[in-house]
Design a protein around this motif. Structure first.
Motif, PDB file in Angstrom:
ATOM      1  N   VAL A   1      29.894  42.489  43.162  1.00 32.34           N
ATOM      2  CA  VAL A   1      29.761  41.250  43.936  1.00 32.34           C
ATOM      3  C   VAL A   1      30.346  40.046  43.207  1.00 32.34           C
ATOM      4  O   VAL A   1      30.720  39.052  43.846  1.00 32.34           O
ATOM      5  CB  VAL A   1      28.279  40.978  44.290  1.00 32.34           C
ATOM      6  CG1 VAL A   1      27.708  42.108  45.122  1.00 32.34           C
ATOM      7  CG2 VAL A   1      27.441  40.750  43.038  1.00 32.34           C
ATOM      8  N   TYR A   2      30.457  40.120  41.878  1.00 31.93           N
ATOM      9  CA  TYR A   2      30.921  38.960  41.106  1.00 31.93           C
ATOM     10  C   TYR A   2      32.405  39.033  40.762  1.00 31.93           C
ATOM     11  O   TYR A   2      33.082  38.004  40.681  1.00 31.93           O
ATOM     12  CB  TYR A   2      30.105  38.839  39.820  1.00 31.93           C
ATOM     13  CG  TYR A   2      30.223  37.497  39.133  1.00 31.93           C
ATOM     14  CD1 TYR A   2      29.392  36.439  39.485  1.00 31.93           C
ATOM     15  CD2 TYR A   2      31.161  37.283  38.130  1.00 31.93           C
ATOM     16  CE1 TYR A   2      29.495  35.204  38.856  1.00 31.93           C
ATOM     17  CE2 TYR A   2      31.272  36.052  37.499  1.00 31.93           C
ATOM     18  CZ  TYR A   2      30.442  35.019  37.867  1.00 31.93           C
ATOM     19  OH  TYR A   2      30.549  33.794  37.243  1.00 31.93           O
ATOM     20  N   ILE A   3      32.929  40.245  40.565  1.00 28.95           N
ATOM     21  CA  ILE A   3      34.328  40.406  40.160  1.00 28.95           C
ATOM     22  C   ILE A   3      35.173  41.007  41.282  1.00 28.95           C
ATOM     23  O   ILE A   3      36.230  40.463  41.643  1.00 28.95           O
ATOM     24  CB  ILE A   3      34.431  41.293  38.898  1.00 28.95           C
ATOM     25  CG1 ILE A   3      33.637  40.669  37.735  1.00 28.95           C
ATOM     26  CG2 ILE A   3      35.892  41.490  38.513  1.00 28.95           C
ATOM     27  CD1 ILE A   3      34.166  39.341  37.256  1.00 28.95           C
ATOM     28  N   LEU A   4      34.730  42.127  41.840  1.00 26.73           N
ATOM     29  CA  LEU A   4      35.556  42.852  42.810  1.00 26.73           C
ATOM     30  C   LEU A   4      35.573  42.184  44.182  1.00 26.73           C
ATOM     31  O   LEU A   4      36.640  42.065  44.807  1.00 26.73           O
ATOM     32  CB  LEU A   4      35.052  44.294  42.924  1.00 26.73           C
ATOM     33  CG  LEU A   4      35.889  45.233  43.799  1.00 26.73           C
ATOM     34  CD1 LEU A   4      37.308  45.339  43.252  1.00 26.73           C
ATOM     35  CD2 LEU A   4      35.234  46.612  43.882  1.00 26.73           C
ATOM     36  N   TRP A   5      34.409  41.753  44.673  1.00 33.95           N
ATOM     37  CA  TRP A   5      34.333  41.158  46.007  1.00 33.95           C
ATOM     38  C   TRP A   5      35.206  39.907  46.153  1.00 33.95           C
ATOM     39  O   TRP A   5      35.946  39.795  47.140  1.00 33.95           O
ATOM     40  CB  TRP A   5      32.877  40.866  46.355  1.00 33.95           C
ATOM     41  CG  TRP A   5      32.673  40.052  47.594  1.00 33.95           C
ATOM     42  CD1 TRP A   5      32.269  38.756  47.674  1.00 33.95           C
ATOM     43  CD2 TRP A   5      32.877  40.481  48.947  1.00 33.95           C
ATOM     44  NE1 TRP A   5      32.203  38.338  48.977  1.00 33.95           N
ATOM     45  CE2 TRP A   5      32.567  39.377  49.784  1.00 33.95           C
ATOM     46  CE3 TRP A   5      33.289  41.676  49.535  1.00 33.95           C
ATOM     47  CZ2 TRP A   5      32.658  39.446  51.169  1.00 33.95           C
ATOM     48  CZ3 TRP A   5      33.378  41.741  50.917  1.00 33.95           C
ATOM     49  CH2 TRP A   5      33.065  40.643  51.718  1.00 33.95           C
ATOM     50  N   PRO A   6      35.188  38.954  45.226  1.00 35.46           N
ATOM     51  CA  PRO A   6      36.086  37.799  45.360  1.00 35.46           C
ATOM     52  C   PRO A   6      37.560  38.190  45.401  1.00 35.46           C
ATOM     53  O   PRO A   6      38.346  37.591  46.149  1.00 35.46           O
ATOM     54  CB  PRO A   6      35.767  36.952  44.120  1.00 35.46           C
ATOM     55  CG  PRO A   6      34.371  37.312  43.776  1.00 35.46           C
ATOM     56  CD  PRO A   6      34.262  38.772  44.090  1.00 35.46           C
ATOM     57  N   LEU A   7      37.936  39.190  44.616  1.00 34.13           N
ATOM     58  CA  LEU A   7      39.332  39.623  44.608  1.00 34.13           C
ATOM     59  C   LEU A   7      39.730  40.220  45.959  1.00 34.13           C
ATOM     60  O   LEU A   7      40.816  39.933  46.487  1.00 34.13           O
ATOM     61  CB  LEU A   7      39.543  40.644  43.489  1.00 34.13           C
ATOM     62  CG  LEU A   7      40.978  41.139  43.283  1.00 34.13           C
ATOM     63  CD1 LEU A   7      41.895  39.986  42.908  1.00 34.13           C
ATOM     64  CD2 LEU A   7      41.009  42.230  42.209  1.00 34.13           C
ATOM     65  N   ILE A   8      38.846  41.025  46.544  1.00 36.80           N
ATOM     66  CA  ILE A   8      39.133  41.625  47.856  1.00 36.80           C
ATOM     67  C   ILE A   8      39.267  40.542  48.923  1.00 36.80           C
ATOM     68  O   ILE A   8      40.195  40.560  49.745  1.00 36.80           O
ATOM     69  CB  ILE A   8      38.025  42.633  48.230  1.00 36.80           C
ATOM     70  CG1 ILE A   8      38.061  43.835  47.289  1.00 36.80           C
ATOM     71  CG2 ILE A   8      38.173  43.084  49.680  1.00 36.80           C
ATOM     72  CD1 ILE A   8      36.913  44.811  47.494  1.00 36.80           C
ATOM     73  N   CYS A   9      38.345  39.593  48.928  1.00 39.23           N
ATOM     74  CA  CYS A   9      38.384  38.514  49.929  1.00 39.23           C
ATOM     75  C   CYS A   9      39.656  37.688  49.804  1.00 39.23           C
ATOM     76  O   CYS A   9      40.278  37.328  50.816  1.00 39.23           O
ATOM     77  CB  CYS A   9      37.158  37.620  49.773  1.00 39.23           C
ATOM     78  SG  CYS A   9      35.599  38.397  50.226  1.00 39.23           S
TER      79      CYS A   9
END
Length: 368
Positions: free
Chosen positions: A185-193
């Protein structure tokens, strides 16, 4: 620096993130090199240069919000304002967490860090949803669009907050030594969005817009976002050592993220055009009369200095005696004007006969 999936060890050894004091070990993970502290009135302020950027980011974001709100009929105005407000909250909270105003040893630091984690994930979700507003799956500004955005962001915030708090507190199966959920939620999710938003906006420009200039805004925003990640996760230690601990990678990360958010605003502003028919602006509209009846070439009315009369008001053929066409002044009584009766050397019509004589009062030679 190598980044391992689900591990904050290498990341936190390089960059002083908000969550680093709460993961890895019981004492957290300390960065190899970080910015110098400043003593202000007996209180140590961590990351002073980064805090200055946070304050500048809040000011700039408020200015952008005011500009967006002034475009009353622009597409997606309320949706993009939500994104900017959430970014403002992140920067405001980061001031207290990065600077150490809320100490890492405090019991409330865990909860503020969890709120920060939830806000970051929710803000990227808001950006992602804003990327689809231009496709008009739901009409912008309607309750369906706005409440869909708000509920989605609230759900993402709640999930991320729970994952962060559970990881920091070691409950519900989460553990700060193996923070896989927090890493997602802190590293991967922002990158995907961010990737989905960039791709969707490129499709929007190529498929629906004739103007290609907004692509430049997307390119610059992407470049700033990528530079933020590289400078913090790749060169933070190098920068910190080279500048003798005055600033580190977190400073450039915060600055580049501000620039990328500004490019989001610039891109949105470039693809939205306000409907001037329904807009409320500070400049008065200039109206040009196109009625041919009011654009004639007749003689000036009212004598010299009067406005030009239309051609169909030209009475040169049938009107030869009126004041309008240069004749004597008109009268309302008996075809004789006041100037004829009382003026012109006192000569006028004698109501008692005898042809022309002195005007009113009656001739003194005539008795009663």
């Amino acid at each position: 620096m190598g980044i391992k999936f689900g591990s904050f060890n290498e990341i936190c050894e390089t960059a002083a993130l908000v969550i680093c004091p709460l993961v890895g070990t019981e004492q957290g993970i300390e960065p190899t090199c970080y910015s110098r502290n400043v003593d202000v009135g007996g209180t140590l302020i961590f990351q002073p240069s980064t805090c200055v950027v946070h304050i500048a980011a809040i000011i700039m974001t408020i200015i952008m919000i005011l500009h967006v709100r002034s475009k009353y009929t622009a597409v997606g105005r309320k949706e993009i304002v939500t994104f900017f407000w959430m970014y403002t909250l992140i920067e405001l909270l980061a001031i207290f967490l990065d600077s150490g105003i809320i100490p890492t040893s405090s019991a409330v630091y865990i909860w503020f860090a969890a709120i920060y984690t939830g806000l970051v994930a929710a803000t990227y979700a808001c950006l992602l949803i804003n990327g689809f507003v231009g496709f008009q799956f739901a009409e912008d500004g309607t309750p369906l669009s706005l409440w869909g955005l708000r509920i989605s962001c609230l759900v993402v915030f709640a999930i991320s907050f729970f994952v962060g708090a559970a990881t920091f507190k070691n409950f519900a199966g989460f553990n700060y030594t193996k923070p896989l959920g927090l890493w997602i939620v802190y590293i991967l999710w922002p990158l995907i969005c961010a990737i989905i938003y960039i791709v969707s906006q490129l499709l929007l420009v190529f498929r629906t817009l004739d103007d290609r200039w907004p692509i430049g805004d997307i390119v610059f925003g992407t470049a700033f976002f990528a530079a933020a990640q590289v400078l913090m996760f790749g060169f933070s230690i190098t920068i910190c050592n080279a500048i003798k601990h005055y600033i580190d990678g977190l400073f450039f990360f915060t600055l580049c993220m501000l620039l990328s958010v500004m490019m989001v605003y610039k891109y949105w502003d470039s693809i939205t055009r306000e409907d001037l028919e329904f807009s409320v602006g500070s400049k008065a509209a200039v109206w040009e009369v196109k009625d041919p009846l009011l654009a004639g070439d007749g003689p000036p009315m009212g004598g010299a200095g009067g406005f030009q009369a239309p051609s169909h008001y030209n009475y040169s053929e049938e009107d030869t005696a009126s004041n309008f066409n240069g004749g004597p002044p008109a009268s309302l009584v008996g075809g004789v004007s006041g100037g004829q009766l009382y003026g012109q050397g006192g000569q006028g019509y004698n109501p008692y006969g005898g042809g022309r004589g002195r005007g009113y009062p009656p001739n003194s030679e005539r008795g009663y």
